[in-house]
Design a protein around this motif. Structure first.
Motif, short mmCIF file in Angstrom:
data_model
loop_
_atom_site.label_atom_id
_atom_site.label_comp_id
_atom_site.label_asym_id
_atom_site.label_seq_id
_atom_site.Cartn_x
_atom_site.Cartn_y
_atom_site.Cartn_z
N UNK A 49 137.13 -8.18 103.39
CA UNK A 49 138.56 -7.92 103.48
C UNK A 49 138.75 -6.41 103.60
N UNK A 50 139.99 -5.99 103.92
CA UNK A 50 140.23 -4.58 104.18
C UNK A 50 141.33 -4.02 103.29
N UNK A 51 141.24 -2.72 103.03
CA UNK A 51 142.25 -1.95 102.31
C UNK A 51 142.63 -0.77 103.20
N UNK A 52 143.91 -0.61 103.48
CA UNK A 52 144.37 0.48 104.34
C UNK A 52 145.01 1.58 103.50
N UNK A 53 144.55 2.81 103.71
CA UNK A 53 145.09 3.98 103.03
C UNK A 53 145.95 4.74 104.03
N UNK A 54 147.20 5.01 103.66
CA UNK A 54 148.13 5.65 104.58
C UNK A 54 148.67 6.94 103.99
N UNK A 55 148.80 7.97 104.82
CA UNK A 55 149.42 9.22 104.42
C UNK A 55 150.91 9.10 104.65
N UNK A 56 151.70 9.02 103.57
CA UNK A 56 153.14 8.79 103.68
C UNK A 56 153.97 9.96 103.20
N UNK A 57 153.32 11.12 102.92
CA UNK A 57 154.06 12.29 102.47
C UNK A 57 154.42 13.19 103.63
N UNK A 58 154.86 14.39 103.28
CA UNK A 58 155.27 15.37 104.29
C UNK A 58 154.18 16.38 104.58
N UNK A 59 153.04 16.28 103.91
CA UNK A 59 151.91 17.18 104.16
C UNK A 59 150.62 16.36 104.06
N UNK A 60 149.51 16.89 104.60
CA UNK A 60 148.26 16.12 104.59
C UNK A 60 147.82 15.75 103.19
#
Length: 821
Positions: free
Chosen positions: A657-668
Motif C-alpha cells: 500500500x502507499x502513503x503520500x506526503x504532500x507539501x501544503x505550506x507556503x515554503x518548502x
C-alpha cells in the motif's frame, strides 16, 4: 501379464479450509474420469473495531480559578464523583445508543456504567472548552480482561472524538461511539490506581500516565472540536471504574502539569510528594499529615507549614482550602502564597482574620487585620497579583485587599496550628497561578548583553562546577565564558516561566572545531535540562551540566549569525534555525520543569559567543498564544492517511500500500526520515530525506510480508520540519494467514477379468510434463491413493500399474493431469 483398468477420481484434490468452492483446472484423457472439487480459503477480515461505550453519572464539584477577588472562572472542570446515582448536570451521556451504551453513574468516589457489566460514554458539557484541551482521571480496577476504559477529548454527544484507553494502551478515534481506527498503539498501559491524561493541542494528542511519568504523542486531524469525556467499559470485567476527573482548556497556566493543584488529603500519613514541609524547625514546626480528607500536624497539639512544590507556579497565584474546626482559642491556621521552603511568605489566618507576613516561619508583621474570620467549614482563599493580596471567605463572599512588596516569589502553601486547639485542620486544597505565567513581569525575557562583566541579576550561573564551568559574562552585545577558552551555563531566573517555554539567541562565531554552544529550556541551576547545540546540530539532555544522552542528532547546524530557537511544549522539543527556516522535532519526557538558559563553550574555539537572547513561556503569558518566531517560513507536511490496514496476507507473500506526503505550506518542507517498526512491515520505495516545494508530493510504498501467522502491528514515524508538527505517525496493521494445504485424491476400479491375480498397484507421478517417477514405496493393495505432497500453482500427471505376486507390472493406465490452484 497385463491388466487393463481405468482411473476414476471422484474426489481429486481437497483443500481442507472452510470457504467458497472454486473449480480447479482438470485435463481428462480418454478412459480416465476425474471429478475435481477444490476448496480455497475464504478470508475473514478482522477490523478490531472496539464497540467503545460508557455511561456514568457524575456529581461535579467545580474548582474555581480566580483572576480577581470578584471574578470566578469555572476552570478546570473537576468531579470527585462523591454523590450517588446520575451524574451532575455538567455531564451529557452520548446518544450513540446503537453501541449498547447505558448512562454512567457515580457512587462514593467512582464512576461506572449504571448497569453493571455494560459500558457508558459521557462528555463534560457544563462549561465551554477551547479545542485544545485535556481530560484526566484516576484509573480504577485493572483486569487482564481489558474493557476499553479511559479519558477522551474533542468528544461530542454523538460519540465522535478521541479516547485514551488506559487498560489497552491505545489512542483510539471513535465514530458514533464505535472504534474507528487506532491513532497510537503504544500509549502507557495504566496500572490500577494510576492517573491518566489525554491532552490535545492542534493535531497532536499526548497520552500520559501521570503516575508513572510515561507519555506518547501522535498526530491526527479528523476531529477539531468537542469536549473532554470519560469512557468506562465493564463488558469483560465489572471491576473497571474511574475516579478524580479533571479537565481544562489549553492554554492554561501550565499545559505540562495539571492545573489547578488539587489535594483532597484522602490518604493517610505523610503528604504526597507534591508537598514540601518547611525547614524552619526553630519555630517548633512538625511535618503535616493527611487523614481521610483533612490535613493537620503529624503530632497533635503542634503546628506545621508546607508549600506545594509539585508543579511550577507564577508569582501571581492563589491558594484556598476548607477551614475545619473553629475554636475560640485561635490557632493561626490558614492558606499561604509566595511561601518558600524556609518559611518566608504571606499567610491568611482564617481563625484570626489576619493577613500576616512570615519570616523563617515566624510572624514578621501584619499586612491586614480585617480579613474575614472564617466559620467552621468555610472555604478561604488568598490571592496575590503583583503587590496586592486579597483574603476572601468564598463561603460568605467577604474579601479584603492590601498591598505589600516584601516577597515576590514562592509557592502556595498551608499552615495548621493546633497549639491552642487540636480541632483545627484544613481540607479540599486548591491552588493555581493567576491568570497566566506572570502578567506582572515583562514578557518576553530579553537581554542584549550590552553591558560589561557579570550578567544581570536575572541570570543564575549553574552550580555544576564539577564540569569545569565558569560564570558567563557580557561584553558589548555578546555573552561568553568569563574566562576565555572555558565554558559556561546559565539560566534565566529573573521571572517565572511555565514549563512550556522557548529560548532563542543569535549564534556568533562558527568554527569547524565545534564547542557545544546553544540555547536551553527546562534548565535548573544544577545543570539539569535540555539544550540545542547549534554548532553540532544536536538536541542534548544534560544532567548536572554534563551530556546525558542525545534526543535528536539532526537539528539544523547554525551558520555564523543565525538565530536559533529551542521550544518545548509537553514532551515535544523543536530545534529551529529561524534564519534558515529549518526545524526538527523530537520527544523526551525526562524533564518537566526549569527555565530557559544559554550554554557557551570555548574550549575548542574561542570565537564562540551568543547575542540577542529572548525567552517566553508557551502559551505566551501576555496573550495566551504561542510565540511567533520572526520568520515568514511556513513549511507544512500533510500525510494522506493516519493508518494502513493490510487485512489478511498469506505467510511469506507480500501486499503493498502507499502513503503520500504532500507539501501544503507556503515554503518548502524537508522530510528528514521515515522510520518503520513492526514485524513484516518495510518501506520498499520512496527516497528520503527529500525537500518538497509547495504542492509537491512524494509517495512511500509500504509492504507487509508476514513470516508467521497472527496479527501484526507497527507504525511509520515521519520526521520533518513541518510547522504543524515535526512528527507524523501512520499506524500499521495486518494479519498473517497460513498458506492453504492441498491434496490430490485418486481412485480406480480393479481389473475384473485378469487371469493373473493382482497383488497391488504402483502409482507414478510426473511434475510439469517431466518424466514419471514411482511415488509409492511398495505396491498398494487399495484402489485409491492420496497425494499430499503437492504445491499451489504446479501441474501433476498420474498413471497406475497393477502388480502381480511375482512383482511383474502391467502396462500403464491412461493418464490424468491436474493443476493445483
Amino acid at each position: 501379464m497385463f491388466h487393463n483398468y481405468a482411473i476414476s477420481s471422484s474426489s481429486d484434490y481437497i483443500v481442507e479450509i472452510t470457504g467458497s468452492s472454486d473449480n480447479a483446472e482438470v485435463q481428462q484423457p480418454n478412459g480416465l474420469r476425474i471429478q475435481s472439487a477444490a476448496k480455497t480459503p475464504q478470508l475473514r477480515k478482522w477490523w478490531g473495531a472496539l464497540a467503545l461505550a460508557m455511561a456514568f453519572c457524575l456529581s461535579l464539584s467545580l474548582g474555581s480559578r480566580f483572576a480577581s477577588a470578584s471574578s470566578v472562572a469555572p476552570y478546570p472542570a473537576v468531579d470527585t464523583f462523591s454523590g450517588s446515582g446520575a451524574l451532575s448536570a455538567n455531564w451529557t451521556n452520548t446518544s450513540s445508543y446503537g453501541q449498547g451504551y447505558v448512562p454512567l453513574a457515580q457512587g462514593g468516589g467512582t464512576v461506572a456504567p449504571s448497569v453493571s457489566g455494560q459500558q457508558g460514554l459521557a462528555t463534560y458539557t457544563g462549561i465551554s472548552f477551547s479545542n485544545d484541551q485535556y481530560a484526566q482521571a484516576k484509573f480504577v480496577g485493572y483486569s487482564s480482561a481489558q474493557g476499553s476504559t479511559g479519558v477522551c477529548v474533542r468528544m461530542n454527544t454523538a460519540g465522535n472524538g478521541v479516547c485514551y484507553l488506559g487498560d489497552y494502551g491505545l489512542l483510539y478515534s471513535l465514530a458514533n461511539g464505535a472504534g474507528n481506527y487506532i491513532i497510537a498503539s503504544n500509549c502507557p498501559v495504566a496500572a490500577n490506581g494510576d492517573t491518566i491524561q489525554l491532552l490535545v493541542t492542534g493535531t497532536t494528542y499526548t497520552c500520559t500516565d501521570i503516575s508513572s511519568g510515561s507519555s506518547v504523542s501522535a498526530t491526527d486531524s479528523l476531529y477539531s472540536t468537542g469536549n473532554p469525556g470519560i469512557l468506562v467499559d465493564q463488558r469483560k470485567s465489572t471491576v473497571y471504574a474511574l475516579a478524580s476527573f479533571q479537565a481544562d482548556c489549553v492554554p492554561s497556566c501550565n499545559t505540562n502539569s495539571p492545573y489547578p493543584a488539587v489535594d483532597t488529603f484522602s490518604g493517610s500519613g505523610a503528604l504526597s510528594t507534591n508537598w514540601t514541609n518547611t525547614s524552619s524547625y526553630g519555630q517548633g514546626y512538625v511535618s503535616l499529615a493527611q487523614n481521610s480528607g483533612t490535613v493537620a500536624p503529624s503530632v497533635s497539639g503542634q503546628q506545621g507549614l508546607a508549600t506545594y512544590t509539585g508543579i511550577s507556579f507564577s508569582n501571581d497565584q492563589y491558594a484556598q482550602a476548607k477551614f475545619v474546626g473553629y475554636s475560640s482559642a485561635q490557632g493561626s491556621t490558614g492558606v499561604c502564597v509566595r511561601m518558600n521552603t524556609a518559611g518566608n511568605g504571606v499567610c491568611y489566618l482564617g481563625d484570626y482574620g489576619l493577613l500576616y507576613s512570615l519570616a523563617n516561619g515566624a510572624g514578621n508583621y501584619i499586612i491586614a487585620s480585617n480579613c474575614p474570620v472564617a466559620a467552621n467549614g468555610d472555604t478561604i482563599q488568598l490571592l496575590v497579583t503583583g503587590t496586592t493580596y486579597t483574603c476572601t471567605d468564598i463561603s460568605s463572599g467577604s474579601s479584603v485587599s492590601a498591598t505589600d512588596s516584601l516577597y515576590s516569589t514562592g509557592n502556595p502553601g498551608i499552615l495548621v496550628d493546633q497549639r491552642k486547639s487540636t480541632v483545627y485542620a484544613l481540607a479540599s486544597f486548591q491552588a493555581d497561578c493567576v491568570p497566566s505565567c506572570n502578567t506582572n513581569s515583562p514578557y518576553p525575557a530579553v537581554d542584549t548583553f550590552s553591558g560589561s562583566g557579570a550578567l544581570s541579576t536575572n541570570w543564575t550561573n549553574t552550580s555544576s562546577y564539577g564540569q569545569g564551568y565558569v560564570s558567563l559574562a557580557q561584553n558589548s552585545g555578546t555573552v561568553a565564558p568569563s574566562v576565555s577558552g572555558q565554558q559556561g551555563l546559565a539560566t534565566y531566573t529573573g521571572i517565572s516561566f511555565s514549563n512550556d517555554q522557548y529560548a532563542q539567541a543569535k549564534f556568533v562565531g562558527y568554527s569547524s572545531a565545534q564547542g557545544s554552544t546553544g540555547v536551553c529550556v527546562r534548565m535548573n541551576t544544577a545543570g539539569n535540562g535540555v539544550c540545542y547545540l547549534g554548532d553540532y546540530g544536536l538536541l542534548y539532555s544534560l544532567a548536572n551540566g554534563a551530556g546525558n544522552y542525545i534526543i535528536a542528532s539532526n537539528c539544523p547546524v547554525a551558520a555564523n549569525g543565525d538565530t536559533i530557537q529551542l521550544l518545548v511544549t509537553g514532551t515535544t522539543y523543536t530545534c529551529t534555525d529561524i534564519s534558515s527556516g529549518s526545524s526538527v522535532s523530537a520527544t523526551d519526557s525526562l524533564y518537566s520543569t526549569g527555565n530557559p538558559g544559554i550554554l557557551v563553550d570555548q574550549r575548542k574555539s574561542t570565537i564562540y559567543a551568543l547575542a540577542s537572547f529572548q525567552a517566553d513561556c508557551v502559551p505566551s503569558c501576555s496573550g495566551g498564544s504561542s510565540p511567533t518566531p520572526p520568520s515568514t517560513a511556513n513549511p507544512q507536511l500533510t500525510v494522506s492517511v493516519t493508518s494502513l490496514s493490510f487485512g489478511s496476507v498469506t505467510v511469506n507473500t507480500a501486499a503493498t500500500q502507499s502513503v503520500t506526503l504532500s507539501s501544503t505550506g507556503t515554503s518548502p518542507v524537508t522530510v528528514s526520515a521515515a522510520a518503520i517498526t513492526g514485524s513484516g512491515f518495510t518501506i520498499i520505495s520512496g527516497s528520503l530525506p527529500v525537500t518538497l516545494n509547495p504542492t509537491q508530493t512524494v509517495t512511500l510504498q509500504v509492504q507487509f510480508q508476514p513470516t508467521a501467522t497472527g496479527g501484526a502491528a507497527g507504525q511509520i514515524t515521519i520526521s520533518s520540519n513541518s510547522t504543524t508538527g515535526g512528527t507524523a505517525v501512520v499506524a500499521l496493521s495486518g494479519i498473517g494467514t497460513a498458506a492453504a494445504a492441498h491434496e490430490v485424491y485418486l481412485n480406480w476400479d480393479a481389473p475384473s477379468s485378469s487371469p493373473d491375480p493382482v497383488a497391488g498397484y504402483n502409482i507414478y507421478r510426473s511434475i510439469s510434463s517431466g518424466s514419471f517417477q514411482l511415488i509409492t514405496a511398495s505396491p498398494d493393495a487399495q484402489t485409491a491413493y492420496v497425494d499430499s505432497a503437492v504445491a499451489s500453482g504446479s501441474t501433476y500427471s498420474y498413471l497406475v500399474k497393477s502388480v502381480d505376486y511375482n512383482g511383474v507390472e502391467s502396462v500403464p493406465s491412461n493418464q490424468i493431469t491436474v493443476t493445483i490452484p
